[in-house]
Design a protein around this motif. Sequence first.
Motif, PDB file in Angstrom:
ATOM      1  N   LEU A   8      -2.453   6.608  43.703  1.00 22.56           N
ATOM      2  CA  LEU A   8      -1.914   5.535  44.538  1.00 22.56           C
ATOM      3  C   LEU A   8      -1.832   5.991  46.002  1.00 22.56           C
ATOM      4  N   VAL A   9      -1.284   7.184  46.229  1.00 24.83           N
ATOM      5  CA  VAL A   9      -1.192   7.754  47.576  1.00 24.83           C
ATOM      6  C   VAL A   9      -1.670   9.199  47.505  1.00 24.83           C
ATOM      7  N   GLU A  10      -2.590   9.574  48.368  1.00 29.00           N
ATOM      8  CA  GLU A  10      -3.059  10.967  48.407  1.00 29.00           C
ATOM      9  C   GLU A  10      -3.236  11.411  49.852  1.00 29.00           C
ATOM     10  N   PHE A  11      -2.701  12.595  50.148  1.00 30.53           N
ATOM     11  CA  PHE A  11      -2.957  13.263  51.418  1.00 30.53           C
ATOM     12  C   PHE A  11      -3.638  14.588  51.141  1.00 30.53           C
ATOM     13  N   ILE A  12      -4.677  14.887  51.922  1.00 25.35           N
ATOM     14  CA  ILE A  12      -5.443  16.117  51.773  1.00 25.35           C
ATOM     15  C   ILE A  12      -5.364  16.920  53.069  1.00 25.35           C
ATOM     16  N   ASN A  13      -5.027  18.195  52.930  1.00 24.87           N
ATOM     17  CA  ASN A  13      -5.070  19.119  54.072  1.00 24.87           C
ATOM     18  C   ASN A  13      -4.310  18.561  55.274  1.00 24.87           C
ATOM     19  N   SER A  14      -3.105  18.072  55.031  1.00 27.13           N
ATOM     20  CA  SER A  14      -2.307  17.443  56.087  1.00 27.13           C
ATOM     21  C   SER A  14      -0.968  18.164  56.232  1.00 27.13           C
ATOM     22  N   THR A  15      -0.396  18.066  57.420  1.00 35.37           N
ATOM     23  CA  THR A  15       0.857  18.746  57.746  1.00 35.37           C
ATOM     24  C   THR A  15       1.847  17.745  58.325  1.00 35.37           C
ATOM     25  N   GLY A  16       3.097  17.829  57.863  1.00 39.35           N
ATOM     26  CA  GLY A  16       4.117  16.927  58.360  1.00 39.35           C
ATOM     27  C   GLY A  16       4.014  15.546  57.760  1.00 39.35           C
ATOM     28  N   VAL A  17       4.103  15.467  56.431  1.00 37.69           N
ATOM     29  CA  VAL A  17       3.997  14.202  55.701  1.00 37.69           C
ATOM     30  C   VAL A  17       5.382  13.808  55.192  1.00 37.69           C
ATOM     31  N   VAL A  18       5.791  12.584  55.501  1.00 37.72           N
ATOM     32  CA  VAL A  18       7.072  12.047  55.008  1.00 37.72           C
ATOM     33  C   VAL A  18       6.801  10.754  54.255  1.00 37.72           C
ATOM     34  N   ILE A  19       7.302  10.680  53.019  1.00 37.04           N
ATOM     35  CA  ILE A  19       7.226   9.465  52.196  1.00 37.04           C
ATOM     36  C   ILE A  19       8.642   9.166  51.742  1.00 37.04           C
ATOM     37  N   SER A  20       9.181   8.003  52.135  1.00 36.42           N
ATOM     38  CA  SER A  20      10.598   7.766  51.856  1.00 36.42           C
ATOM     39  C   SER A  20      10.906   6.287  51.713  1.00 36.42           C
ATOM     40  N   ASN A  21      12.001   6.020  51.015  1.00 38.74           N
ATOM     41  CA  ASN A  21      12.599   4.683  50.955  1.00 38.74           C
ATOM     42  C   ASN A  21      11.622   3.604  50.520  1.00 38.74           C
ATOM     43  N   LEU A  22      10.866   3.881  49.470  1.00 35.07           N
ATOM     44  CA  LEU A  22       9.888   2.922  48.966  1.00 35.07           C
ATOM     45  C   LEU A  22       9.889   2.924  47.451  1.00 35.07           C
ATOM     46  N   THR A  23       9.355   1.834  46.880  1.00 31.13           N
ATOM     47  CA  THR A  23       9.117   1.735  45.444  1.00 31.13           C
ATOM     48  C   THR A  23       7.612   1.760  45.206  1.00 31.13           C
ATOM     49  N   PHE A  24       7.198   2.593  44.260  1.00 29.36           N
ATOM     50  CA  PHE A  24       5.786   2.722  43.904  1.00 29.36           C
ATOM     51  C   PHE A  24       5.613   2.271  42.456  1.00 29.36           C
ATOM     52  N   LEU A  25       4.713   1.315  42.243  1.00 27.17           N
ATOM     53  CA  LEU A  25       4.542   0.731  40.917  1.00 27.17           C
ATOM     54  C   LEU A  25       3.109   0.915  40.414  1.00 27.17           C
ATOM     55  N   ASN A  26       2.976   1.155  39.129  1.00 27.96           N
ATOM     56  CA  ASN A  26       1.716   0.958  38.390  1.00 27.96           C
ATOM     57  C   ASN A  26       0.518   1.644  39.031  1.00 27.96           C
ATOM     58  N   SER A  27       0.650   2.933  39.269  1.00 31.64           N
ATOM     59  CA  SER A  27      -0.483   3.676  39.825  1.00 31.64           C
ATOM     60  C   SER A  27      -1.617   3.740  38.812  1.00 31.64           C
ATOM     61  N   PRO A  28      -2.879   3.638  39.265  1.00 33.41           N
ATOM     62  CA  PRO A  28      -3.993   3.803  38.332  1.00 33.41           C
ATOM     63  C   PRO A  28      -4.011   5.171  37.669  1.00 33.41           C
ATOM     64  N   PHE A  29      -3.587   6.214  38.389  1.00 36.41           N
ATOM     65  CA  PHE A  29      -3.603   7.592  37.895  1.00 36.41           C
ATOM     66  C   PHE A  29      -2.342   8.255  38.444  1.00 36.41           C
ATOM     67  N   TRP A  30      -2.370   9.498  38.905  1.00 34.25           N
ATOM     68  CA  TRP A  30      -1.184  10.109  39.496  1.00 34.25           C
ATOM     69  C   TRP A  30      -0.722   9.283  40.695  1.00 34.25           C
ATOM     70  N   THR A  31       0.590   9.205  40.898  1.00 30.52           N
ATOM     71  CA  THR A  31       1.119   8.280  41.901  1.00 30.52           C
ATOM     72  C   THR A  31       1.067   8.857  43.313  1.00 30.52           C
ATOM     73  N   ILE A  32       1.768   9.954  43.568  1.00 30.97           N
ATOM     74  CA  ILE A  32       1.803  10.572  44.895  1.00 30.97           C
ATOM     75  C   ILE A  32       1.225  11.977  44.768  1.00 30.97           C
ATOM     76  N   HIS A  33       0.151  12.249  45.510  1.00 26.58           N
ATOM     77  CA  HIS A  33      -0.599  13.489  45.332  1.00 26.58           C
ATOM     78  C   HIS A  33      -0.874  14.147  46.687  1.00 26.58           C
ATOM     79  N   PRO A  34       0.034  15.019  47.172  1.00 28.38           N
ATOM     80  CA  PRO A  34      -0.290  15.834  48.340  1.00 28.38           C
ATOM     81  C   PRO A  34      -1.063  17.078  47.885  1.00 28.38           C
TER      82      PRO A  34
END
Length: 474
Positions: free
Chosen positions: A181-207
């Motif tokens: 659903l959400v993926e970050f690659i080779n990134s610095t300073g990532v903030v994910i907050s105050n949200l609802t994540f539903l029904n991801s096809p595969f893994w939901t949040i993948h840094p």
Amino acid sequence: MRRSISLVEVLLVLASICESPWAVWSSSQCTQTSSREVRPHSVTITEFGAVGDGIILNTKAFQNAIFYLKSFTDKGGAQLFVPAGRWLTGSFELISHLTLLLDKEAIILGSTHPDDWPVVDPLPSYGRGRELPGARHRSLIYGSNLIDVIITGDNGTIDGQGHVWWNWFRNGNLNYTRPHLVEFINSTGVVISNLTFLNSPFWTIHPVYCSQVLVQKATILAPLHSPNTDGIDPDSSSDVCIEDCYISTGDDLISIKSGWDEYGISYARPSTNIIIRRIVGQTLSSSGIAIGSEMSGGVSEVHAEGLQFFNSKTGIRIKTAPGRGGYVRNIYVSDVKLTDVKMAIRFTGQYGEHPDEFYDPNALPIINNVTFKDIRGDNISIAGLLEGVEGESFQNICLSNITLNVTSTSPWKCSFIKGYSDLVYPETCEPLRERIFPEHSSACYHLSNHLQSLSGRKRPTWLLPRLSLSFTVL
């Protein structure tokens, strides 16, 4: 009888988090001065022709808005606001110094057409798609080589509409590995907050290959029988903080990874310095907290505390196998409450699945310095199934102050492990019965200086304000 949790129960559980003494957000070791940065430039997605009716595809609108905002990355950054509505879209890519801000009534919907999710190369530490050889579909929200990116909102929603993907997977109709659903690659300073994540096809949040990652106050939901819908999977990433989340999915709620067999060994990017605090959730299929099974680049310095898992298969699990190589070391898990959990603690040293025939079966994983402390459990089927790897015993496994109400007449089963214990009920297996105190206390891992408990300790430097950012409170 086991059952799925209702929305009302979710809200009650979240309310209990807020009221519990270990859930005071302001006192958290991970909390920054706030979770939303002030950006000098802001646009709304409707300015680029988006329509929030849940029918019209808005991929181009998201892409055009972000292309426009790219001109502000060196001028203090920018914000893309998503107002109330149902915003259907395919995959889109974020940029550095960007805030994606969702209104509380905003719902970003993933397209149900696979062509709207581009196919990209596999990750180098995996060598292929995780499910199928070759490439993989890109995540709905994606970022690569970014600095300072925030996804936040007043509990707005990002819905992957994963049902179609789960059916394609079960029916064998996919040509490529499913998207996150959400993926970050080779990134610095990532903030994910105050949200609802539903029904991801595969893994939901993948840094993956990331550093300085904060996931905070997220609700992650998928049906309990949905396939491989992990909640949050830090992968070959460092300085990661996950806190104050409710997760109910079809697989591991949080799984720490670092690459797969020979590809992970070669890429050699470990996951390290990971803080997990105040997590509540359930999973019928897997674990509350897992390490592996893809851990070939190494996992170390993990501190998890304040965990509540219920109606679940396993509480805490380490998964590995011959051929993985790598290591899992300096792991500390404390303050855990388990209710209606089949297995409290599990180590699996023969967790199969290899990317191809080129892995080295003699590449044995090294597991040592793992401490579990202050764990309570009610209606637990099995206290622990601890299976190491023959020829490379799991070393310095320490259990302290653990009380489990177990229904099985054989509460512990152990093989190829060595360690110590104190104050464990029911009494643990023979390889762990030597006392920790006083003679073996130095063999049991405790928190290193930069991951100490809150009493009088400074926050790790990577959680202090960075990159000259200014913050305001939500």
